[in-house]
Write a protein that holds these residues in place. Structure first.
Motif, mmCIF file in Angstrom:
data_model
loop_
_atom_site.group_PDB
_atom_site.id
_atom_site.type_symbol
_atom_site.label_atom_id
_atom_site.label_comp_id
_atom_site.label_asym_id
_atom_site.label_seq_id
_atom_site.Cartn_x
_atom_site.Cartn_y
_atom_site.Cartn_z
ATOM 1 N N TRP A 406 7.611 -0.478 -1.299
ATOM 2 C CA TRP A 406 6.599 0.363 -1.951
ATOM 3 C C TRP A 406 5.961 -0.324 -3.162
ATOM 4 C CZ3 TRP A 406 3.087 3.686 -1.233
ATOM 5 C CH2 TRP A 406 2.526 4.393 -2.298
ATOM 6 N N PRO A 407 6.710 -1.024 -4.010
ATOM 7 C CA PRO A 407 6.042 -1.730 -5.111
ATOM 8 C C PRO A 407 5.020 -2.757 -4.621
ATOM 9 C CG PRO A 407 8.389 -1.553 -5.544
ATOM 10 C CD PRO A 407 8.185 -1.106 -4.133
ATOM 11 N N ILE A 408 5.275 -3.364 -3.461
ATOM 12 C CA ILE A 408 4.309 -4.316 -2.902
ATOM 13 C C ILE A 408 3.050 -3.575 -2.468
ATOM 14 C CG2 ILE A 408 3.900 -5.986 -1.048
ATOM 15 C CD1 ILE A 408 6.844 -6.633 -1.093
ATOM 16 N N VAL A 409 3.223 -2.407 -1.878
ATOM 17 C CA VAL A 409 2.053 -1.604 -1.482
ATOM 18 C C VAL A 409 1.197 -1.311 -2.707
ATOM 19 C CG1 VAL A 409 1.298 0.606 -0.531
ATOM 20 C CG2 VAL A 409 3.271 -0.577 0.474
ATOM 21 N N GLN A 410 1.830 -0.854 -3.769
ATOM 22 C CA GLN A 410 1.083 -0.524 -4.983
ATOM 23 C C GLN A 410 0.373 -1.743 -5.573
ATOM 24 O OE1 GLN A 410 4.596 1.435 -6.939
ATOM 25 N NE2 GLN A 410 3.078 3.000 -7.477
ATOM 26 N N SER A 411 1.087 -2.846 -5.711
ATOM 27 C CA SER A 411 0.493 -4.019 -6.364
ATOM 28 C C SER A 411 -0.629 -4.614 -5.524
ATOM 29 C CB SER A 411 1.567 -5.072 -6.631
ATOM 30 O OG SER A 411 2.145 -5.544 -5.424
ATOM 31 N N GLN A 412 -0.454 -4.667 -4.200
ATOM 32 C CA GLN A 412 -1.490 -5.284 -3.360
ATOM 33 C C GLN A 412 -2.717 -4.375 -3.248
ATOM 34 O OE1 GLN A 412 -0.806 -8.623 -2.642
ATOM 35 N NE2 GLN A 412 0.755 -7.790 -4.029
ATOM 36 N N ALA A 413 -2.502 -3.071 -3.241
ATOM 37 C CA ALA A 413 -3.647 -2.150 -3.205
ATOM 38 C C ALA A 413 -4.444 -2.244 -4.496
ATOM 39 C CB ALA A 413 -3.156 -0.722 -2.981
ATOM 40 N N GLU A 414 -3.757 -2.331 -5.629
ATOM 41 C CA GLU A 414 -4.460 -2.436 -6.901
ATOM 42 C C GLU A 414 -5.185 -3.775 -7.020
ATOM 43 O OE1 GLU A 414 -4.998 -0.003 -8.979
ATOM 44 O OE2 GLU A 414 -3.853 1.271 -7.607
ATOM 45 N N ARG A 450 -4.923 1.028 4.809
ATOM 46 C CA ARG A 450 -3.499 1.098 5.144
ATOM 47 C C ARG A 450 -2.692 1.603 3.953
ATOM 48 N NH1 ARG A 450 -6.875 -0.148 9.128
ATOM 49 N NH2 ARG A 450 -5.987 -1.471 10.774
ATOM 50 N N ALA A 451 -3.083 1.199 2.740
ATOM 51 C CA ALA A 451 -2.375 1.680 1.558
ATOM 52 C C ALA A 451 -2.470 3.197 1.447
ATOM 53 C CB ALA A 451 -2.937 1.016 0.307
ATOM 54 N N ALA A 452 -3.658 3.741 1.756
ATOM 55 C CA ALA A 452 -3.838 5.187 1.709
ATOM 56 C C ALA A 452 -2.918 5.877 2.713
ATOM 57 C CB ALA A 452 -5.296 5.537 1.991
ATOM 58 N N THR A 453 -2.826 5.324 3.910
ATOM 59 C CA THR A 453 -1.941 5.902 4.922
ATOM 60 C C THR A 453 -0.485 5.820 4.485
ATOM 61 O OG1 THR A 453 -3.505 5.265 6.665
ATOM 62 C CG2 THR A 453 -1.254 5.773 7.346
ATOM 63 N N LEU A 454 -0.095 4.694 3.894
ATOM 64 C CA LEU A 454 1.283 4.554 3.417
ATOM 65 C C LEU A 454 1.577 5.533 2.283
ATOM 66 C CD1 LEU A 454 1.449 0.666 3.547
ATOM 67 C CD2 LEU A 454 2.975 2.204 4.797
ATOM 68 N N ILE A 457 2.297 8.766 3.889
ATOM 69 C CA ILE A 457 3.645 8.769 4.450
ATOM 70 C C ILE A 457 4.678 9.011 3.348
ATOM 71 C CG2 ILE A 457 5.401 7.286 5.526
ATOM 72 C CD1 ILE A 457 3.130 5.953 7.100
ATOM 73 N N ARG A 458 4.426 8.431 2.189
ATOM 74 C CA ARG A 458 5.357 8.568 1.076
ATOM 75 C C ARG A 458 5.227 9.920 0.368
ATOM 76 N NH1 ARG A 458 6.159 7.046 -4.420
ATOM 77 N NH2 ARG A 458 8.206 6.094 -4.753
ATOM 78 N N GLY A 459 4.140 10.615 0.639
ATOM 79 C CA GLY A 459 3.942 11.911 0.028
ATOM 80 C C GLY A 459 3.293 11.847 -1.339
ATOM 81 N N ASP A 460 2.306 10.958 -1.475
ATOM 82 C CA ASP A 460 1.593 10.819 -2.748
ATOM 83 C C ASP A 460 0.104 11.035 -2.495
ATOM 84 O OD1 ASP A 460 0.417 9.994 -5.156
ATOM 85 O OD2 ASP A 460 2.003 8.534 -5.549
ATOM 86 N N PRO A 461 -0.351 12.283 -2.446
ATOM 87 C CA PRO A 461 -1.745 12.560 -2.108
ATOM 88 C C PRO A 461 -2.736 12.016 -3.132
ATOM 89 C CG PRO A 461 -0.627 14.555 -2.850
ATOM 90 C CD PRO A 461 0.419 13.515 -2.677
ATOM 91 N N ARG A 462 -2.331 11.911 -4.400
ATOM 92 C CA ARG A 462 -3.260 11.406 -5.417
ATOM 93 C C ARG A 462 -3.637 9.952 -5.139
ATOM 94 N NH1 ARG A 462 -3.133 8.244 -9.626
ATOM 95 N NH2 ARG A 462 -0.872 7.901 -9.392
ATOM 96 N N ALA A 464 -3.222 8.401 -2.310
ATOM 97 C CA ALA A 464 -3.865 8.321 -0.999
ATOM 98 C C ALA A 464 -5.367 8.573 -1.119
ATOM 99 C CB ALA A 464 -3.225 9.330 -0.042
ATOM 100 N N ALA A 465 -5.748 9.584 -1.892
ATOM 101 C CA ALA A 465 -7.167 9.903 -2.056
ATOM 102 C C ALA A 465 -7.902 8.787 -2.810
ATOM 103 C CB ALA A 465 -7.312 11.227 -2.797
ATOM 104 N N LYS A 466 -7.245 8.245 -3.835
ATOM 105 C CA LYS A 466 -7.862 7.167 -4.609
ATOM 106 C C LYS A 466 -8.127 5.951 -3.729
ATOM 107 C CE LYS A 466 -6.700 3.863 -8.274
ATOM 108 N NZ LYS A 466 -5.646 3.439 -9.231
ATOM 109 N N TRP A 467 -7.130 5.516 -2.994
ATOM 110 C CA TRP A 467 -7.274 4.315 -2.170
ATOM 111 C C TRP A 467 -8.210 4.567 -0.989
ATOM 112 C CZ3 TRP A 467 -1.297 3.298 -2.361
ATOM 113 C CH2 TRP A 467 -0.982 2.733 -3.609
ATOM 114 N N ARG A 468 -8.192 5.776 -0.444
ATOM 115 C CA ARG A 468 -9.101 6.089 0.664
ATOM 116 C C ARG A 468 -10.545 6.025 0.193
ATOM 117 N NH1 ARG A 468 -7.238 5.835 5.424
ATOM 118 N NH2 ARG A 468 -5.601 7.381 5.054
ATOM 119 N N GLY A 469 -10.794 6.468 -1.021
ATOM 120 C CA GLY A 469 -12.147 6.409 -1.551
ATOM 121 C C GLY A 469 -12.641 4.978 -1.697
#
Length: 632
Positions: A406-414, A450-454, A457-462, A464-469
């Motif tokens: 999960w930390p990799i998901v966050q860092s790579q998405a940012e 993919r980050a938004a989908t992950l 899955i993790r249950g973080d709608p905030r 998810a919406a940010k990355w989807r945008g």
């Protein structure tokens, strides 16, 4: 011919006469720690020890005087047949001489672990029940008549820089040790040995039913077989290993079963078992342009390969290997800004500084020979999408998102959010000016999608919406700037040139397959970016890649074209191209990076993991379509 034409540099043919065997005639051996290439004359022309990216001890692949190890009939260089023992990476070569017949079997052996840790290539992953013993075993058997066999072992350490210093270790002259450049190898054989300068040599006449062996070790001297019976036991253990491993792979009962099986064995053979990394290819500096400068070191792990690796491994039910690779990704160290590098050493190291070995002639005169890869610190914005797509694939297959990922998901998405609007060097690591490559924008879109989908899955709608945008913003930017006036995806925003990497728009579902822009892109690449039906990655005269010379067609791009044709419903065209690609495999079923459509020769590093990964994906799409069609 005019005087000007006479002064122009001649374009070298991939089939020009040369003392170097054609790339496609080499056989690949592996123990999942390192690999060897065996030429058609029975000579090991490439071996780096103890690992894939170590300096070579046999380097005749890149200079005919840089060391080799031949074992075979004396005075004969052209065998009757060569094949892999079915379901293995063990080579079997059959020779006919004037006096009889012999069969040679070669393997980098794998055996049951004795419980002691591997101190030669230490593991960061849990050791498996079977592992490499760091030995190259070669056994010859005379099956008919009388044949004189010869063994010549001439290691030259450190990429041909340090000739071996040999000494015999026993009175019977069956064991010898060579040192050079701080490395030591031990040779054990039942042939009596003699030291001839920088090499050792043995000769012996075998009669029908008789056998002989030699074994070269760079590990524990106690692990070297001492008799032909022990050598054959190592080969039997290695056969069992490969058969057991392959039995866990899901390979459909289809007409393409054998190429799928060989691709699976090749990809496994290019896996570095101690860390779970996968090398892009076994070799360095095999030329993309005959006699040219497009020569790169591919003995490293590219992050962009991760998604293709995960797709292939999970398709074949090789979930253990998939998890090992993801753990390697989780272990590697990010840059200061949190971004992952585009490539790492197979031990996870970050510094892959590039140098040249100017004293080496290069394969068929192609210079320079490069060690290391200067692209490791390039800006390539596609890395984020590859990593996050692979994490999503792995999470869906395992039905959980591992906490350490999960930390990799966050860092790579940012990171993707911050840089997607910047130019980069693109998927092909161009050494020209940075551009707004469509493939890089596409992979940035994949990263945020993919980050938004992950996040969901993790249950973080905030999040998810940010990355989807942000993903939607990138999507709109590509459609506004990355499509030419005729409705075709372009190479980068400042050109209308074609690039095969835009086929990824179809493969990663950037647009639906019935969208006209996808169809037009697939058709344009098929019609305008091919040679004899095989796909180029781009036209070098239209692309500033910082290099000179023409390239061959890229095999991965042709396999991508198969997959894209399948997705747009052109099944017959997809099958036709797939059949052509399968017919150009090497005699042993292997693929390099490129195919020269004019001469039918391979170009580039070999064997190439990317080519085999793309083969698996292309074949699986067609097979799935045929299976579903049969159910209707």
């Amino acid at each position: 011919m005019t005087a000007v034409e006479e002064r122009m540099p001649k374009v070298q043919s991939a089939a020009a006469p040369t003392p170097f065997p054609p790339i496609e005639e080499y056989a690949f051996l592996s123990n999942c720690h390192t690999g060897a290439l065996v030429g058609p004359d029975g000579s090991v022309d490439w071996l780096c020890v103890p690992s894939f990216d170590s300096p070579s001890i046999f380097g005749s692949l890149l200079d005919r005087e840089a060391g080799n190890f031949r074992f075979g009939p004396y005075g004969f260089n052209h065998p009757v047949s060569r094949r892999y023992v079915p379901g293995t990476n063990i080579l079997e070569t059959t020779w006919r001489t004037g006096g009889g017949w012999v069969v040679v079997r070669d393997a980098l052996t794998l055996v049951a672990r004795g419980g002691a840790p591997d101190t030669v290539t230490p593991h960061t992953r849990p050791p498996t029940d079977d592992d490499a013993d760091h030995v190259l075993v070669r056994v010859v058997e005379c099956t008919e008549g009388r044949v004189e066999v010869e063994m010549v072992c001439e290691p030259i350490f450190d990429y041909g820089r340090a000739p071996a210093q040999w000494r015999l270790l026993d009175a019977d002259q069956h064991t010898a040790e060579a040192t050079g450049a701080g490395a030591t190898v031990r040779l054990v054989t039942d042939l009596p040995l003699g030291i001839e300068g920088d090499r050792v040599r043995g000769r012996h006449a075998l009669r029908a039913g008789e056998r002989a062996f030699c074994a070269l070790s760079w590990g524990d001297p106690r692990d070297v077989p001492q008799t032909v019976q022990e050598a054959e036991a190592r080969l039997a253990d290695t056969t069992r290993y490969w058969h057991h491993w392959l039995s866990g792979a899901r390979i459909p009962d289809h007409r393409w079963r054998e190429p799928l099986q060989r691709s699976a064995l090749t990809i496994k053979g290019l896996t570095y078992m101690p860390t779970g990394a996968t090398v892009a290819a076994l070799t360095t500096s095999l030329p993309e342009t005959p006699g040219g400068e497009r020569n790169w070191d591919y003995r490293y792990t590219w992050m962009r390969d991760s998604t293709f690796t995960l797709q292939a491994l999970h398709y074949m039910n090789l979930d253990w290997e998939a998890d090992e690779f993801m753990q390697f990704v989780a272990d590697v160290e990010a840059n200061e800004d949190g971004a992952l590098q585009i490539m790492y050493g197979i031990d996870g190291r970050r510094d892959l500084t590039e140098s040249t070995r100017d004293e080496l002639s290069g394969y068929a005169g192609a210079q320079p020979v490069r060690i290391g890869n200067g692209a490791y610190n390039q800006r390539q914005n596609d890395v984020y999408g590859a990593v996050l797509d692979s994490i999503l694939l792995h999470s869906r297959n395992s039905e959980r998102l591992p906490r350490r990922l999960w930390p990799i998901v966050q860092s790579q998405a940012e990171c993707a959010t911050k840089i997607w609007q910047q130019p980069d060097q693109g998927i092909w690591e161009a050494r020209g000016e940075p551009q707004h490559y469509v493939s890089s924008k596409l992979m940035s879109w994949i990263a945020l999608d993919r980050a938004a989908t992950l996040a969901e899955i993790r249950g973080d709608p905030r999040l998810a919406a940010k990355w989807r945008g942000t993903a939607e913003e990138i999507h709109a930017d590509i459609l506004a700037n990355g499509v030419s006036p005729r409705g075709v995806l372009r190479q980068h925003y400042a050109t209308d040139a074609l690039d095969a990497s835009t086929l990824l728009a179809a493969l990663f579902h950037f647009l639906p397959p019935d969208d006209s822009r996808i169809r037009k892109t697939v058709d344009a690449i098929a019609d305008e970016l091919t040679e004899n039906g095989f796909v180029l990655r781009y036209r070098t005269d239209e692309t500033d890649d910082g290099m000179s010379g023409k390239e061959g067609t890229f095999l991965i791009c042709s396999f991508w074209q198969v997959s894209a044709l399948t997705m747009v419903g052109e099944m017959q065209r997809a099958r036709d191209l797939m059949e052509r690609l399968l017919r150009v495999a090497s005699p042993l079923g292997l693929y390099a990076e490129e195919f020269d459509a004019d001469t039918g020769r391979f170009l580039g590093n070999f064997p190439q993991a990317f080519s085999h990964l793309a083969l698996i994906e292309a074949a699986s799409r067609i097979i799935l379509h045929e299976m579903l069609g049969a159910l209707v």
